[in-house]
Design a protein around this motif. Structure first.
Motif, PDB file in Angstrom:
ATOM      1  N   MET A  87       0.846  -1.167   0.000  1.00  0.00           N
ATOM      2  CA  MET A  87       0.000   0.000   0.000  1.00  0.00           C
ATOM      3  C   MET A  87       0.896   1.235   0.000  1.00  0.00           C
ATOM      4  N   ILE A 134       1.109   5.246   0.529  1.00  0.00           N
ATOM      5  CA  ILE A 134       0.495   6.456   1.055  1.00  0.00           C
ATOM      6  C   ILE A 134       1.484   7.582   0.810  1.00  0.00           C
ATOM      7  N   HIS A 135       1.007   8.623   0.195  1.00  0.00           N
ATOM      8  CA  HIS A 135       1.863   9.764  -0.093  1.00  0.00           C
ATOM      9  C   HIS A 135       1.459  10.927   0.797  1.00  0.00           C
ATOM     10  N   ASN A 189      -2.945  12.838   3.577  1.00  0.00           N
ATOM     11  CA  ASN A 189      -2.690  11.516   2.993  1.00  0.00           C
ATOM     12  C   ASN A 189      -3.343  11.421   1.628  1.00  0.00           C
ATOM     13  N   TYR A 234      -3.791   8.605  -1.744  1.00  0.00           N
ATOM     14  CA  TYR A 234      -3.690   7.193  -2.100  1.00  0.00           C
ATOM     15  C   TYR A 234      -3.795   7.019  -3.603  1.00  0.00           C
ATOM     16  N   ASP A 235      -3.093   6.029  -4.123  1.00  0.00           N
ATOM     17  CA  ASP A 235      -3.225   5.704  -5.541  1.00  0.00           C
ATOM     18  C   ASP A 235      -4.323   4.652  -5.718  1.00  0.00           C
ATOM     19  N   SER A 285      -3.703   1.120  -4.154  1.00  0.00           N
ATOM     20  CA  SER A 285      -3.878   1.096  -2.696  1.00  0.00           C
ATOM     21  C   SER A 285      -5.349   1.089  -2.319  1.00  0.00           C
ATOM     22  N   ILE A 286      -6.132   1.894  -3.000  1.00  0.00           N
ATOM     23  CA  ILE A 286      -7.572   1.935  -2.745  1.00  0.00           C
ATOM     24  C   ILE A 286      -8.187   0.568  -3.034  1.00  0.00           C
ATOM     25  N   LEU A 289      -3.164  10.451  -7.647  1.00  0.00           N
ATOM     26  CA  LEU A 289      -3.363  10.314  -6.215  1.00  0.00           C
ATOM     27  C   LEU A 289      -4.651  11.004  -5.800  1.00  0.00           C
ATOM     28  N   GLU A 330      -7.561  11.422   1.123  1.00  0.00           N
ATOM     29  CA  GLU A 330      -8.115  10.449   2.061  1.00  0.00           C
ATOM     30  C   GLU A 330      -9.635  10.554   2.159  1.00  0.00           C
ATOM     31  N   LEU A 378     -11.209   8.324  -0.315  1.00  0.00           N
ATOM     32  CA  LEU A 378     -11.163   6.932   0.131  1.00  0.00           C
ATOM     33  C   LEU A 378     -12.311   6.637   1.091  1.00  0.00           C
TER      34      LEU A 378
END
Length: 74
Positions: free
Chosen positions: A1, A3-4, A11, A13-14, A17-18, A48, A51, A54
């Motif tokens: 995963m 996290i950038h 945060n 996410y790509d 990761s999701i 990206l 959060e 997400l």
């Protein structure tokens, strides 16, 4: 995963990761992301998502799974 972190410790996410977090297919993630009006950041050939996006997707997936479960019970 992956996290950038960016400014203000946000945060991002790509898609991969999701996909892993929600345990749904990549195509479903992409369809749901298209429906959302969200901020997108492009970084090193990755898109990206914040959060909050997400969490919105988690809510959608949870509601769908609950509806399916209720249909099976009836």
């Amino acid at each position: 995963m992956i996290i950038h972190f960016t400014r203000d410790n946000e945060n991002f996410y790509d898609v991969e990761s999701i996909k892993k977090l929600l345990n749904i297919s990549r195509s479903k993630v992409q369809r749901e992301l298209k429906k959302q009006q969200t901020e997108i950041i492009k970084y090193k050939n990755l898109f990206l998502y914040p959060e909050t996006t997400l969490f919105e997707l988690m809510e959608i997936v949870l509601i769908e799974k609950l509806h399916k479960q209720n249909d099976k019970l009836e």
